[in-house]
Design a protein around this motif. Structure first.
Motif, mmCIF file in Angstrom:
data_model
loop_
_atom_site.group_PDB
_atom_site.id
_atom_site.type_symbol
_atom_site.label_atom_id
_atom_site.label_comp_id
_atom_site.label_asym_id
_atom_site.label_seq_id
_atom_site.Cartn_x
_atom_site.Cartn_y
_atom_site.Cartn_z
ATOM 1 N N MET A 161 -3.109 -7.543 -14.735
ATOM 2 C CA MET A 161 -2.545 -7.149 -13.674
ATOM 3 C C MET A 161 -3.054 -5.983 -12.574
ATOM 4 N N CYS A 162 -2.778 -6.665 -11.091
ATOM 5 C CA CYS A 162 -3.448 -6.502 -9.898
ATOM 6 C C CYS A 162 -4.593 -7.488 -9.738
ATOM 7 N N GLU A 163 -4.390 -7.926 -9.655
ATOM 8 C CA GLU A 163 -5.956 -9.311 -10.105
ATOM 9 C C GLU A 163 -6.408 -9.683 -9.004
ATOM 10 N N SER A 164 -5.319 -9.992 -8.163
ATOM 11 C CA SER A 164 -5.596 -10.856 -6.361
ATOM 12 C C SER A 164 -4.384 -10.117 -5.600
ATOM 13 N N ARG A 165 -5.007 -10.694 -4.582
ATOM 14 C CA ARG A 165 -3.984 -9.898 -3.154
ATOM 15 C C ARG A 165 -2.784 -10.764 -3.210
ATOM 16 N N HIS A 195 -8.386 -7.037 -15.642
ATOM 17 C CA HIS A 195 -8.747 -7.179 -14.196
ATOM 18 C C HIS A 195 -8.141 -5.658 -13.407
ATOM 19 N N VAL A 196 -7.387 -5.014 -13.001
ATOM 20 C CA VAL A 196 -6.994 -4.089 -11.584
ATOM 21 C C VAL A 196 -8.219 -3.852 -11.389
ATOM 22 N N THR A 197 -8.344 -5.264 -10.465
ATOM 23 C CA THR A 197 -9.194 -4.744 -9.020
ATOM 24 C C THR A 197 -8.616 -3.946 -8.185
ATOM 25 N N SER A 198 -7.343 -4.303 -7.754
ATOM 26 C CA SER A 198 -6.658 -3.004 -7.428
ATOM 27 C C SER A 198 -6.753 -1.690 -7.010
ATOM 28 N N LEU A 199 -7.777 -1.715 -7.317
ATOM 29 C CA LEU A 199 -7.367 0.402 -8.780
ATOM 30 C C LEU A 199 -6.826 1.797 -6.930
#
Length: 466
Positions: A233-237, A269-273
């Motif tokens: 989830m929400c790994e990359s743009r 991932h969830v890098t865009s938190l």
């Protein structure tokens, strides 16, 4: 019953390192801890029956890997110079197809993988498997036989970009999944409950390859059968932009609408938190699998670990084989601290530059607001918590040594009678029982430079597996 005497180390909470020197731990016939007590409070008869650990040795709960693509161990360390989508097409999907098509290869691969996990101190792993039922059962059997707690995810993907690897419809995907679930039940049902080390996990690969109809059906099935769920989830743009363009919603909203964000969900991932996403994850009880190494290769931002921890998000660590090339969770611990330190340095540089009247040279990207007075650092004891208690909690496992918990442990020997083991050199080893200060320093040195040579034993559910 087995009884051991020595030093116990665990992390009862984030940032807390508990060292219990000269304790006696008793394990019953089902592999469950029946008692823990200081040797000074133990009866002479029990002391006499206890097996002493070697000097300069401690027991630690095994690591939990919350994100591991089992078939991709076939190509670990290959092609990481490519962009994500090219890498998937060149390496990942072909590897998964090969494993599904060749049961002998699957058995060889997964038997080796299970042994490598134990060598690395990983006693439990949350696996992404393949589409095929047979290969995933081979993975489950390899884990059960070796003594690895395996959480096995048969992939669900009815909108695959690859014509040779996918499922034609939601109905076909669900039929395959039910066949897998039934086969897993057949595999484990002859075993006593405490002997069952493997279980199935619902695994929609990620939103781009799953229809809304399939995701909703998986959400209903998870609720009906109380199953764990895992995905990305929400790994990359580019991935998030694709989802928004095709679905008109964000990643997390697609999953939430399908009832796939639950206390038994692990999202990688969830890098865009963002702050809103933090609130949703906490409200739903979701755990994040932080994969610092693969994030460095394939994500557009570093996961804001410090802010997520301070916000109370549940987090464990993942190797993300093969997007991350290092199988040991110990590497993920070190990389988590390293990335946090780099983020702290970038923040300080940006603050200094802004104070000098210029535009910041480095911007941390979107995410949680960062008050200047807050450090972004994460220390080694916090990463040890994530690798053990944090990850194990996501799998429904106790993360510390306590009565009624299964006896899962890795034995770490810092030095032998003839001198150092592995890469740790000690020049002042105590001749008698060391105090907590020495132990803390020695454990940190192991955290920094220890390797498989220091791991001299592993137990899962009371069974010695290494």
């Amino acid at each position: 019953m087995q009884t051991l005497r020595g030093t116990l180390v665990d992390t009862p909470q984030l940032g807390a390192l508990r060292i219990r020197r000269d304790h006696v731990i008793c394990v019953d016939a089902c592999g469950v801890i029946s008692s823990i007590a200081p040797a000074s409070a133990t009866t002479p008869a029990l002391l006499a029956s206890a097996t002493p650990l070697p000097r300069h040795t401690f027991l630690l709960p095994p690591f939990a890997d919350l994100h591991l693509h089992a078939p991709q161990y076939l190509n670990a360390g290959s092609g990481l110079d490519l962009p994500l989508m090219e890498w998937l097409d060149a390496y990942t999907y072909p590897a998964e197809e090969r494993v599904d098509a060749d049961p002998a290869l699957a058995a060889k691969l997964y038997t080796r993988l299970a042994q490598r996990l134990l060598e690395a101190g990983t006693g439990a792993a949350l696996f992404f498997g393949t589409i095929g039922v047979e290969a995933n059962l081979i993975l489950a059997k390899a884990c059960q036989d070796a003594g690895v707690r395996g959480y096995i995810g048969k992939l669900s993907m009815d909108q695959s970009p690859r014509s040779t690897y996918g499922e034609a419809s939601p109905a076909e995907s669900l039929a395959n999944l039910h066949a897998f679930l039934d086969s897993m039940a057949t595999l484990t049902s002859p075993l006593a409950p405490h002997e069952r080390l493997v279980q199935p996990v619902l695994t929609p690969r990620f939103v781009p390859v799953c229809s809304d109809a399939l995701l909703s059906s998986l959400g209903a099935l998870a609720a009906e059968r109380n199953l764990m769920i895992q995905s990305h989830m929400c790994e990359s743009r580019d991935q998030m932009a694709w989802v928004h363009a095709t679905r008109g919603r964000k990643d997390e909203h697609v999953f939430d609408t399908a009832c796939l964000l639950t206390p038994r969900t692990v999202q990688a991932h969830v890098t865009s938190l963002t702050p809103n996403l933090v609130g949703l994850i906490k409200e739903r009880g979701v755990t994040v699998a932080h994969c610092p190494l693969s994030n460095a290769y394939f994500s557009d931002a570093a996961f804001p670990l410090r802010e997520a921890l301070d916000a109370g998000v549940k987090i464990g660590l993942g190797s993300d084989i093969a997007g991350g090339y290092a199988l040991p969770v110990q590497a993920a611990m070190r990389n988590a601290v390293l990335v946090a330190r780099l983020r702290e340095g970038a923040k300080r540089e940006a603050t200094f530059t802004a104070a000098a009247g210029a535009e910041p040279a480095v911007k941390d990207g979107e995410g949680i607001a960062e008050p200047d007075e807050c450090s972004l650092r994460v220390d080694w004891t916090e990463s040890l918590y994530l690798a053990t208690a944090g990850g194990r909690a996501a799998l429904g496992l106790p993360g510390t040594f306590r009565v009624s918990a299964p006896f899962d442990a890795q034995q770490i020997t810092l030095a032998g009678d003839d001198g150092p083991l592995g890469l740790i050199d000690f020049f002042d080893l105590p001749c008698e029982d060391a105090d907590d200060t020495w132990w803390r320093d020695a454990i940190e040195r192991w955290w920094c430079v220890g390797d498989d040579r220091n791991r001299t034993g592993m137990w899962v559910q009371g069974r010695r597996v290494r």
